[in-house]
Design a protein around this motif. Sequence first.
Motif, PDB file in Angstrom:
ATOM      1  N   MET A   1       0.843  -1.183   0.000  1.00 58.91           N
ATOM      2  CA  MET A   1       0.000   0.000   0.000  1.00 58.91           C
ATOM      3  C   MET A   1       0.881   1.235   0.000  1.00 58.91           C
ATOM      4  N   GLN A   2       0.510   2.211  -0.809  1.00 59.36           N
ATOM      5  CA  GLN A   2       1.295   3.436  -0.895  1.00 59.36           C
ATOM      6  C   GLN A   2       1.074   4.299   0.336  1.00 59.36           C
ATOM      7  N   SER A   3       2.114   4.977   0.748  1.00 62.87           N
ATOM      8  CA  SER A   3       2.033   5.855   1.899  1.00 62.87           C
ATOM      9  C   SER A   3       1.406   7.187   1.479  1.00 62.87           C
ATOM     10  N   ALA A   4       0.583   7.753   2.355  1.00 59.20           N
ATOM     11  CA  ALA A   4      -0.049   9.042   2.092  1.00 59.20           C
ATOM     12  C   ALA A   4       1.012  10.133   2.053  1.00 59.20           C
ATOM     13  N   ALA A   5       0.731  11.179   1.308  1.00 64.94           N
ATOM     14  CA  ALA A   5       1.707  12.243   1.106  1.00 64.94           C
ATOM     15  C   ALA A   5       1.856  13.154   2.321  1.00 64.94           C
ATOM     16  N   ASP A   6       0.747  13.508   2.954  1.00 67.07           N
ATOM     17  CA  ASP A   6       0.861  14.472   4.048  1.00 67.07           C
ATOM     18  C   ASP A   6       0.901  13.762   5.408  1.00 67.07           C
ATOM     19  N   PRO A   7       1.567  14.371   6.374  1.00 63.87           N
ATOM     20  CA  PRO A   7       1.746  13.728   7.683  1.00 63.87           C
ATOM     21  C   PRO A   7       0.438  13.372   8.388  1.00 63.87           C
ATOM     22  N   LEU A   8      -0.561  14.250   8.329  1.00 59.89           N
ATOM     23  CA  LEU A   8      -1.814  13.981   9.019  1.00 59.89           C
ATOM     24  C   LEU A   8      -2.520  12.761   8.428  1.00 59.89           C
ATOM     25  N   SER A   9      -2.478  12.619   7.111  1.00 62.89           N
ATOM     26  CA  SER A   9      -3.081  11.445   6.473  1.00 62.89           C
ATOM     27  C   SER A   9      -2.364  10.164   6.888  1.00 62.89           C
ATOM     28  N   ARG A  10      -1.041  10.230   7.035  1.00 65.89           N
ATOM     29  CA  ARG A  10      -0.296   9.048   7.486  1.00 65.89           C
ATOM     30  C   ARG A  10      -0.687   8.669   8.912  1.00 65.89           C
ATOM     31  N   VAL A  11      -0.914   9.678   9.757  1.00 61.23           N
ATOM     32  CA  VAL A  11      -1.325   9.400  11.143  1.00 61.23           C
ATOM     33  C   VAL A  11      -2.689   8.732  11.158  1.00 61.23           C
ATOM     34  N   PHE A  12      -3.661   9.291  10.432  1.00 57.77           N
ATOM     35  CA  PHE A  12      -4.999   8.696  10.421  1.00 57.77           C
ATOM     36  C   PHE A  12      -4.982   7.305   9.796  1.00 57.77           C
ATOM     37  N   HIS A  13      -4.159   7.110   8.773  1.00 58.22           N
ATOM     38  CA  HIS A  13      -4.025   5.774   8.182  1.00 58.22           C
ATOM     39  C   HIS A  13      -3.481   4.794   9.226  1.00 58.22           C
ATOM     40  N   ALA A  14      -2.471   5.212   9.962  1.00 59.11           N
ATOM     41  CA  ALA A  14      -1.886   4.343  10.987  1.00 59.11           C
ATOM     42  C   ALA A  14      -2.900   4.032  12.080  1.00 59.11           C
ATOM     43  N   LEU A  15      -3.699   5.007  12.451  1.00 56.38           N
ATOM     44  CA  LEU A  15      -4.687   4.818  13.517  1.00 56.38           C
ATOM     45  C   LEU A  15      -5.904   4.008  13.065  1.00 56.38           C
ATOM     46  N   ALA A  16      -6.040   3.805  11.771  1.00 50.23           N
ATOM     47  CA  ALA A  16      -7.207   3.088  11.248  1.00 50.23           C
ATOM     48  C   ALA A  16      -7.182   1.597  11.586  1.00 50.23           C
ATOM     49  N   ASP A  17      -6.038   1.087  11.931  1.00 54.76           N
ATOM     50  CA  ASP A  17      -5.915  -0.350  12.191  1.00 54.76           C
ATOM     51  C   ASP A  17      -5.955  -0.628  13.697  1.00 54.76           C
ATOM     52  N   PRO A  18      -6.808  -1.553  14.145  1.00 59.31           N
ATOM     53  CA  PRO A  18      -6.916  -1.833  15.577  1.00 59.31           C
ATOM     54  C   PRO A  18      -5.639  -2.395  16.202  1.00 59.31           C
ATOM     55  N   THR A  19      -4.863  -3.159  15.447  1.00 56.64           N
ATOM     56  CA  THR A  19      -3.605  -3.682  15.998  1.00 56.64           C
ATOM     57  C   THR A  19      -2.639  -2.540  16.261  1.00 56.64           C
ATOM     58  N   ARG A  20      -2.555  -1.603  15.325  1.00 60.03           N
ATOM     59  CA  ARG A  20      -1.649  -0.465  15.530  1.00 60.03           C
ATOM     60  C   ARG A  20      -2.119   0.417  16.679  1.00 60.03           C
ATOM     61  N   ARG A  21      -3.440   0.599  16.811  1.00 59.80           N
ATOM     62  CA  ARG A  21      -3.941   1.382  17.952  1.00 59.80           C
ATOM     63  C   ARG A  21      -3.587   0.690  19.266  1.00 59.80           C
ATOM     64  N   ALA A  22      -3.691  -0.641  19.297  1.00 57.03           N
ATOM     65  CA  ALA A  22      -3.332  -1.383  20.510  1.00 57.03           C
ATOM     66  C   ALA A  22      -1.839  -1.249  20.802  1.00 57.03           C
ATOM     67  N   MET A  23      -1.026  -1.248  19.757  1.00 53.88           N
ATOM     68  CA  MET A  23       0.417  -1.060  19.950  1.00 53.88           C
ATOM     69  C   MET A  23       0.698   0.317  20.545  1.00 53.88           C
ATOM     70  N   ILE A  24       0.027   1.335  20.031  1.00 57.63           N
ATOM     71  CA  ILE A  24       0.206   2.695  20.557  1.00 57.63           C
ATOM     72  C   ILE A  24      -0.219   2.748  22.018  1.00 57.63           C
ATOM     73  N   GLU A  25      -1.331   2.095  22.320  1.00 51.79           N
ATOM     74  CA  GLU A  25      -1.808   2.061  23.705  1.00 51.79           C
ATOM     75  C   GLU A  25      -0.765   1.412  24.623  1.00 51.79           C
ATOM     76  N   ARG A  26      -0.178   0.314  24.188  1.00 53.44           N
ATOM     77  CA  ARG A  26       0.846  -0.357  24.996  1.00 53.44           C
ATOM     78  C   ARG A  26       2.066   0.536  25.171  1.00 53.44           C
ATOM     79  N   LEU A  27       2.449   1.248  24.090  1.00 54.87           N
ATOM     80  CA  LEU A  27       3.627   2.109  24.166  1.00 54.87           C
ATOM     81  C   LEU A  27       3.364   3.377  24.981  1.00 54.87           C
ATOM     82  N   SER A  28       2.103   3.692  25.193  1.00 58.48           N
ATOM     83  CA  SER A  28       1.795   4.883  26.003  1.00 58.48           C
ATOM     84  C   SER A  28       2.225   4.684  27.458  1.00 58.48           C
ATOM     85  N   ARG A  29       2.438   3.432  27.854  1.00 59.78           N
ATOM     86  CA  ARG A  29       2.894   3.130  29.221  1.00 59.78           C
ATOM     87  C   ARG A  29       4.405   3.123  29.343  1.00 59.78           C
ATOM     88  N   GLY A  30       5.084   3.225  28.195  1.00 64.37           N
ATOM     89  CA  GLY A  30       6.541   3.248  28.221  1.00 64.37           C
ATOM     90  C   GLY A  30       7.123   2.475  27.051  1.00 64.37           C
TER      91      GLY A  30
END
Length: 130
Positions: A1-30
């Motif tokens: 899949m091609q990466s979005a051009a602008d930073p905000l679109s890349r963030v929303f694309h990354a957040l669209a996946d539940p596994t990635r959101r769970a990874m972010i949640e885990r990393l929020s603790r350290g």
Amino acid sequence: MQSAADPLSRVFHALADPTRRAMIERLSRGPLRVGELAEPFAVSRPAISQHLRVLEEAGLITRTPQAQWRLCTLTPEPLEAATDWVEEHRRIWSGRFDALEDVLRSVPSVHSTEGALDPQDPAPQDGDPA
């Protein structure tokens, strides 16, 4: 899949996946090593690497070598930019809905117009002229 051009679109694309959101949640603790971060997910190592690549391209994490491991650390600034964008648009739409509510309040009610049904009268039955 091609990466979005602008930073905000890349963030929303990354957040669209539940596994990635769970990874972010885990990393929020350290910070965690890649193996520790991958532990609870029932996906292959290549899939984990792909998720990490998407998060890294969005600027949401950094991976730094630490001895023979790679340490993943959350980078909150892109999340703050996404939150700011959502809040700005929430304020805009909230203002529009408030303006619509004001307009609707200024429109005469259907019950106050001439010829409206009296709430005291029984409802017309089928075949009865209204």
